[in-house]
Design a protein around this motif. Structure first.
Motif: not given
Length: 600
Positions: A364-366, A458-460, A464-470, A485-487
């Motif tokens: 589990i991430g922090t 952002e790479t969490l 886990a990363v935060i992705v923006y896509q059109t 957010l993709s985990a």
């Protein structure tokens, strides 16, 4: 969409006081380019009855990109958008937006002023060109021309009768002059006679005179009064005019005029029916031509304007639901053909995408979203894996082999929020491999065909990363973008007989580096790919191969598309695209893992 105010390059007055001409106006307006690029800022100049636009103010020296002559332009303020106005000339239409209603009003007033000052009908045009014709001469010319053109339709008889009337008119004028001279002479004679009578002096005498003067100018009347007698005037001898003869001629002339007029009226009455038939025939022909022209113009405008801002997705869209669906379906078909062509022409470059061991994804991430991610994972493990057989709210909409797609219809404020669940079984791949390729952004473009561009905001953590896509736009629907957010997680089984579960959850979040824009509608998503690997024992002492591996997939999607797309269209698109996505993605993973060691 950013908008900038317009600036006048002239004075604040609408008309130059020296030349009397409207001043030049220039500034930035948003112009609708096409359904791909939408609204774009352009430098627009209004000068000399012409509206021109440039890509920017700095590029004016390179020439304009387009212009409209305003003489026959139609300016239409938009009914709902207070900043927008449209300018149409024949089949060419410009859609423009100002910064605010005040600037729109300024532009419309200036354009109308330039339009009013164009052509020969305006006041300034008359001042510039002047006129050589007086009102009387112009009216006379018009009367003569119109009369001549009408008389030509009446044949030769009527012009001959009119020529006779001209002759009678000349004779009548001469006779009137002659009679006027006669009457003037009579009036002069009477005046002289009265003047001489006033000079007679009455004499009081006791008896009647018995003698007369030689000139015979004095006589006594029966009353005994003396009066001056004059010889009566001789009308025949006055200026040598024969009054009786002139009167007879005058009477004959007027009778001839009346006879000719009667003949003219008779000719016109006889030809009235023929004229009316000609006019009716000509009017009918003109009506048919006008109807054909209006019909052709309407079709032309419809074809040329289809794709303008009024026909795209929106609260006041002019396109109806059936046309919206047909347009979306046609656009998706075109995209599929393009993708098939690209796939056949494309030579895939092998990507070195090592799959990390499962232990990396078990922790589990922090990071700051760790608690939210854990809640999402638990919810999907609790509810997404439940069997839908006993729930009447879920409808089976697609069934193709092992794949089944279910939908539950939900709407809020007119927006379709249908939860969707799909189950599938794929041979030869593991849950770890499927979830890895679904989560890994390095290979996203290899299998995802609906994305126009994307980037990792952002790479969490490692999982886990935060992705923006059109997403690619499907006209007339507006373009959508997603920030999520993709985990990826591995959930260890609590029972040794149960398989481990791999899960990728994507859910919408907010981020300062990816704020919503006017260019796209921001969709909200909560999606999960849940995979479990089943292994059948190999025969004898053989090693486990991919023929012994089966992956059970559960895919759930809760999407709020936003915007104003019709519900029937959204449901039809979801029914069409989700099965295609699952088949395309699982086929890609099977191709990527074929011949490689199995990764559990």
């Amino acid at each position: 969409m950013s908008e900038k105010s317009s600036n006048s390059s002239g004075s604040d007055e609408d008309v130059d006081p020296e030349s009397g001409q409207p001043v030049e106006l220039g500034g930035v307006l948003s112009k609708w380019t096409n359904y791909i690029h939408g609204w774009q800022d352009r430098w627009v100049v209004l000068k000399n009855n012409t509206l021109s636009y440039y890509k920017s103010e700095d590029e004016r020296e390179y020439g304009c990109r387009g212009s409209l002559c305003l003489s026959k332009a139609i300016i239409t303020p938009h009914e709902f958008d207070e900043c927008r106005f449209d300018i149409s000339v024949n089949d060419s239409v410009w859609y423009l937006r100002a910064e605010d209603p005040e600037h729109r009003h300024q532009w419309i007033d200036s354009i109308e002023l330039h339009k009013a000052e164009s052509g020969y009908g305006s006041e300034s045009s008359l001042r510039r060109h002047g006129s050589m014709l007086s009102l009387t001469s112009a009216a006379s010319g018009f009367s003569a021309t119109s009369t001549s053109s009408k008389l030509d339709l009446k044949g030769h008889s009527l012009p001959e009768k009119l020529a006779e009337m001209e002759t009678f008119r000349d004779i009548l004028c001469r006779q009137v002059d002659t009679l006027q001279k006669y009457f003037d002479g009579c009036a002069d004679g009477i005046s002289k006679d009265e003047f001489q009578r006033d000079r007679v002096v009455e004499e009081d005498e006791d008896d009647f005179p018995t003698s007369t003067r030689p000139d015979g100018d004095c006589l006594y009347n029966n009353n005994g009064s003396k009066e001056k007698l004059f010889p009566p005037a001789n009308p025949k001898g006055m200026n040598g005019i024969d009054f009786k003869g002139e009167a007879i001629t005058f009477k004959a002339t007027t009778a001839g005029i009346l006879s000719t007029l009667s003949h003219c009226i008779e000719l016109m009455v006889k030809r009235e029916d023929s004229w009316q038939k000609r006019i009716d025939k000509e009017l009918e022909k003109r009506r048919r031509v006008e109807d054909a022209y209006k019909s052709a113009l309407s079709e032309l405008k419809k074809k040329s304007h289809y794709g303008g801002p009024d026909y795209e997705e929106g609260p006041n869209s002019l396109i109806n639901e059936d046309e919206f669906f047909d347009a979306v379906e046609a656009a998706l078909d075109r995209q599929d053909k393009i993708e098939e062509q690209c796939q056949s022409d494309k030579v895939r470059i092998p990507r070195l995408t090592p799959v990390p061991p499962g232990d990396t994804y078990s922790t589990i991430g922090t990071h700051r979203f760790a608690k939210q991610v854990e809640e999402m994972v638990q919810n999907h493990m609790t509810y997404s894996l439940q069997d839908m057989g006993g729930d009447a709210n879920w409808q089976l909409v697609v069934e193709e082999g092992e794949m089944k797609v279910y939908r539950r219809e939900v709407e809020e404020n007119g927006i379709v929020l249908d939860p969707l669940k799909a189950t599938h079984a794929v041979k030869g791949v593991t849950g770890h491999e499927l979830c890895h390729y679904f989560w890994d952004t390095d290979v996203r473009n290899d299998w995802e065909t609906t994305i126009e561009n994307f980037n990792v905001v952002e790479t969490l953590s490692d999982n886990a990363v935060i992705v923006y896509q059109t997403h690619k736009r499907v006209w007339p629907a507006s373009q959508r973008d997603v920030l999520y957010l993709s985990a990826i997680r591995k959930i260890l089984a609590t029972n040794e007989n149960d398989p481990d579960t791999w899960l990728v959850c994507n859910f919408s979040v907010d981020h300062d580096n990816a704020q919503p824009t006017n260019r796209c509608i921001r969709a909200k998503i909560n999606v999960a790919m849940i995979c479990q690997t089943l292994v059948s024992p190999p025969e004898g002492n053989k090693e486990i191969s991919r023929d012994n591996v089966l992956c059970k997939i559960t895919y759930v999607a809760n999407v709020n598309p936003g915007g104003w797309a019709p519900a029937s269209v959204l449901r039809a698109v979801a029914k069409r695209e989700y099965p295609k996505f699952l088949k395309r993605f699982t086929g890609y993973v099977q191709e990527k893992t074929s011949g490689k060691p199995i990764l559990f």
